[in-house]
Design a protein around this motif. Structure first.
Motif, PDB file in Angstrom:
ATOM      1  N   THR A  20       0.791  -1.251  -0.121  1.00  0.00           N
ATOM      2  CA  THR A  20      -0.225  -0.020  -0.080  1.00  0.00           C
ATOM      3  C   THR A  20       0.952   1.372  -0.044  1.00  0.00           C
ATOM      4  O   THR A  20       2.232   1.186   0.104  1.00  0.00           O
ATOM      5  CB  THR A  20      -1.182   0.007   1.110  1.00  0.00           C
ATOM      6  OG1 THR A  20      -1.874   1.144   1.030  1.00  0.00           O
ATOM      7  CG2 THR A  20      -0.358   0.375   2.541  1.00  0.00           C
ATOM      8  N   GLU A  29      -7.320   2.123   3.530  1.00  0.00           N
ATOM      9  CA  GLU A  29      -6.390   1.132   3.203  1.00  0.00           C
ATOM     10  C   GLU A  29      -6.172   0.447   4.691  1.00  0.00           C
ATOM     11  O   GLU A  29      -5.512  -0.627   4.810  1.00  0.00           O
ATOM     12  CB  GLU A  29      -5.134   1.721   2.504  1.00  0.00           C
ATOM     13  CG  GLU A  29      -4.358   2.651   3.430  1.00  0.00           C
ATOM     14  CD  GLU A  29      -4.575   4.293   3.277  1.00  0.00           C
ATOM     15  OE1 GLU A  29      -3.710   4.954   3.636  1.00  0.00           O
ATOM     16  OE2 GLU A  29      -5.864   4.449   2.834  1.00  0.00           O
ATOM     17  N   ASP A  65      -4.982   0.306  -2.843  1.00  0.00           N
ATOM     18  CA  ASP A  65      -5.104   1.632  -2.712  1.00  0.00           C
ATOM     19  C   ASP A  65      -3.904   2.658  -3.179  1.00  0.00           C
ATOM     20  O   ASP A  65      -3.698   3.900  -2.930  1.00  0.00           O
ATOM     21  CB  ASP A  65      -5.154   2.270  -1.112  1.00  0.00           C
ATOM     22  CG  ASP A  65      -5.951   3.493  -0.884  1.00  0.00           C
ATOM     23  OD1 ASP A  65      -7.069   3.837  -1.765  1.00  0.00           O
ATOM     24  OD2 ASP A  65      -5.389   4.351  -0.233  1.00  0.00           O
ATOM     25  N   ASP A  78      -6.943  -0.813  -6.474  1.00  0.00           N
ATOM     26  CA  ASP A  78      -6.709   0.609  -6.375  1.00  0.00           C
ATOM     27  C   ASP A  78      -8.058   1.127  -6.889  1.00  0.00           C
ATOM     28  O   ASP A  78      -8.693   0.664  -7.823  1.00  0.00           O
ATOM     29  CB  ASP A  78      -5.559   1.389  -7.179  1.00  0.00           C
ATOM     30  CG  ASP A  78      -5.374   2.608  -6.683  1.00  0.00           C
ATOM     31  OD1 ASP A  78      -5.841   3.044  -5.588  1.00  0.00           O
ATOM     32  OD2 ASP A  78      -4.536   3.450  -7.279  1.00  0.00           O
ATOM     33  N   SER A  97     -10.453   1.509  -1.621  1.00  0.00           N
ATOM     34  CA  SER A  97      -9.882   0.208  -1.402  1.00  0.00           C
ATOM     35  C   SER A  97     -10.650  -0.733  -0.393  1.00  0.00           C
ATOM     36  O   SER A  97     -10.445  -1.957  -0.349  1.00  0.00           O
ATOM     37  CB  SER A  97      -8.434   0.424  -0.930  1.00  0.00           C
ATOM     38  OG  SER A  97      -8.263   1.246   0.322  1.00  0.00           O
TER      39      SER A  97
END
Length: 354
Positions: A20, A29, A65, A78, A97
């Motif tokens: 991430t 996230e 994300d 994403d 996300s």
């Protein structure tokens, strides 16, 4: 320049790796990482890389994300690309996300908790409920979607009466980012490690709230549905038009299930329930409550409040006013009352219908 692999958070050298972005983190996230690492066997003890370096992200089993790609077949989740418009089934809010990971892995999480098949009716019911009650708010927050249309509020002249402190799920995670004037280690690797530690704390924090919801909906909310269905089907025994529902053994979470059952039977022109009766506690001798059904789940407005003449009175005085024995109270707002016996509470409900 490629980022150093020293920025990785490792928990098990043989585990898969989730990627991430680094920098300022958000609730979506943080929750996505938690759901994978804590609820999906493939990701238990997963390594975590927080980076924006495409070369490092390319080495990750799963990326959330960041990366500009949504492709479940390659574990890329994403939502920032211009072409992204995916929503949860039958919902209008664009996913973040968190929503993406939940949409693809939520049923597995729930099925594992219930120890049943992913395609079962119970899993589908909770999968949708948790999205609507928890995850969707994070999707909306991350995508800048307001709960209400700001233009419509302004046109109606509606203003907030007080501050809520902005304590939303998103804000709860946001507060765990470093302050602008916090000391930062001069060594880049140490600075990234400090930031990563804050992210892990944020992921655990939002994850704990998610886990409470998962536990509640699987162990309490779902079993309550069977109780409410039984009470709903027996309404005619207390009122010919089905406006009184009785929970015999004890109170359970009933509002969600009642509204759903009424919606399912709209075509049958069934009268809506106005009052729900339930004992204050299980066992003989318990006092009984009569609660008015709200217009909506979160509304303070009842479909039919208890009579104005009863409101704010207690005990013998209320007995006298209502001409009903055993009264305990009726709230000043008229949304709830009590009686020493079931028969007394039922009489209160039947008189309130007149």
């Amino acid at each position: 320049m490629a980022e150093s692999s020293a920025k990785r958070l490792r928990t098990d050298a043989g585990a898969v790796t989730i990627g991430t972005h680094n920098g300022h983190f958000h609730a979506d996230e943080a929750l996505a990482v938690h759901m994978l690492r804590m609820h999906i066997p493939t990701y238990l003890n997963a390594n975590l890389i927080r980076t924006r370096d495409p070369a490092l992200l390319a080495t990750c089993h799963t990326v959330v994300d960041v990366g500009g790609e949504y492709d479940a077949s390659t574990n890329r989740y994403d939502h920032h690309q211009r072409t992204f418009s995916t929503t949860f089934p039958d919902r209008a809010t664009k996913l973040s996300s968190a929503g993406l990971v939940y949409m693809h892995f939520g049923r597995e999480m729930i099925a594992r908790r219930l120890q049943t098949a992913e395609d079962s009716e119970q899993v589908a019911l909770i999968w949708r409920k948790i999205y609507e009650s928890f995850v969707e708010a994070l999707d909306a927050h991350d995508n800048g979607i307001s709960v209400y249309d700001p233009a419509a509020l302004a046109a109606a002249g509606i203003e907030k009466k007080f501050s809520t402190g902005a304590f939303t799920l998103g804000a709860m995670v946001g507060r765990l980012n470093a302050n602008w004037n916090d000391a930062v280690p001069e060594d880049p690797v140490a600075a990234q490690a400090a930031e990563d530690a804050r992210f892990v704390l944020a992921s655990q924090r939002i994850g704990a709230e998610f886990d409470r919801d998962l536990e509640y909906y699987t162990s309490a909310w779902l079993p309550a549905r069977e109780v409410v269905v039984g009470a709903f089907n027996e309404r005619a025994g207390y009122d010919s038009e089905g406006r009184i529902m009785v929970l015999k053994g004890q109170s359970v979470p009933w509002k969600d299930h009642l509204y759903t059952l009424e919606e399912e039977q709209q075509g049958d022109e069934v009268k809506k329930v106005l009052y729900v009766l339930y004992p204050e506690k299980p066992g003989p001798g318990a006092r009984w409550r009569i609660q008015c059904v709200p217009e909506t789940k979160d509304s303070f407005q009842s479909r039919k409040p208890l009579p104005e003449a009863w409101r704010g009175f207690r005990d013998e005085k209320l007995d006298e006013i209502a001409s009903i024995d055993g009264c305990v109270f009726v709230h000043a707002a008229g949304f709830i009352g009590g009686n020493k016996t079931f028969e007394g509470a039922l009489t209160m409900a039947q008189k309130a219908l007149e």
